[in-house]
Design an enzyme around this catalytic site. Structure first.
Site, PDB file in Angstrom:
ATOM      1  N   CYS A  54       0.830  -1.208   0.000  1.00 23.72           N
ATOM      2  CA  CYS A  54       0.000   0.000   0.000  1.00 23.72           C
ATOM      3  C   CYS A  54       0.867   1.262   0.000  1.00 23.72           C
ATOM      4  CB  CYS A  54      -0.898  -0.027   1.235  1.00 23.72           C
ATOM      5  SG  CYS A  54      -1.676   1.541   1.636  1.00 23.72           S
ATOM      6  N   GLY A  55       0.682   2.103  -1.005  1.00 25.64           N
ATOM      7  CA  GLY A  55       1.468   3.329  -1.121  1.00 25.64           C
ATOM      8  C   GLY A  55       1.262   4.293   0.039  1.00 25.64           C
ATOM      9  N   HIS A  56       0.024   4.420   0.519  1.00 22.89           N
ATOM     10  CA  HIS A  56      -0.251   5.296   1.657  1.00 22.89           C
ATOM     11  C   HIS A  56       0.435   4.777   2.920  1.00 22.89           C
ATOM     12  CE1 HIS A  56      -3.099   7.749  -0.536  1.00 22.89           C
ATOM     13  NE2 HIS A  56      -3.716   6.658  -0.948  1.00 22.89           N
ATOM     14  N   CYS A  57       0.490   3.457   3.064  1.00 26.78           N
ATOM     15  CA  CYS A  57       1.154   2.846   4.214  1.00 26.78           C
ATOM     16  C   CYS A  57       2.659   3.123   4.178  1.00 26.78           C
ATOM     17  CB  CYS A  57       0.925   1.334   4.226  1.00 26.78           C
ATOM     18  SG  CYS A  57      -0.812   0.852   4.333  1.00 26.78           S
TER      19      CYS A  57
END
Length: 131
Positions: A54-57
Site C-alpha cells: 500500500c502506497g499510503h502505508c
C-alpha cells in the site's frame, strides 16, 4: 602487533555502539496473533493495520517509526503495527477494510483515528488517550 590489537578493539567498540543504538531506537511493536494481547493489554495501543504493498502505508512509515520512538517513554502507551497480509485473523477481528487503518485500542474500546497523518498530530492523539 599492538596496532592490530588496537584496530580490533576499536572495531569491537564501534560494533557494540551500533548494536546499542539499534536497541535504543524503539520502533513500532510488530503485532501478531501470538503477541497482540500481551503487547497491548492495559495500555493505550495505537495500532497501524497495513499492507506492505500500500502506497499510503509506505508514505506513513517514517512518521510511524518516529512516533513509536517518542511514545516509548510513555509507560502506558504503545505504538504497534499489524501486517494484514500476514495477520488476516487480526485484520478480520478488528474489521479492517482499507489500508492503512489507524486505531487506538484502550480498555476494550476501538477508537478510529481520522486526523492528519503528520507526526505531531499522531503524537497529540496518543497523548490525549494515554495521559
Amino acid at each position: 602487533n599492538t596496532h592490530t590489537i588496537m584496530q580490533k578493539i576499536i572495531f569491537i567498540g564501534a560494533l557494540l555502539l551500533a548494536v546499542l543504538a539499534l536497541a535504543l531506537a524503539q520502533g513500532p511493536v510488530v503485532l501478531t496473533a501470538d503477541n497482540f494481547e500481551a503487547e497491548t493489554e492495559g495500555k493505550a495501543a495505537f495500532v497501524k493495520f497495513y499492507a506492505p504493498w500500500c502506497g499510503h502505508c509506505v508514505a506513513l512509515a517514517p512518521a510511524w517509526e518516529s512516533l513509536a520512538s517518542k511514545v516509548a517513554s510513555i509507560d502506558n502507551a504503545v505504538v504497534g503495527k499489524v501486517d494484514c497480509t500476514i495477520e488476516q485473523e487480526l485484520a478480520g477481528k478488528y474489521g479492517i477494510k482499507g489500508y492503512p487503518t489507524l486505531m487506538m485500542l484502550k480498555d476494550g474500546e476501538q477508537i478510529p483515528y481520522r486526523g492528519a497523518r503528520d507526526e505531531d498530530s499522531l503524537l497529540a492523539f496518543v497523548k490525549n488517550h494515554a495521559l
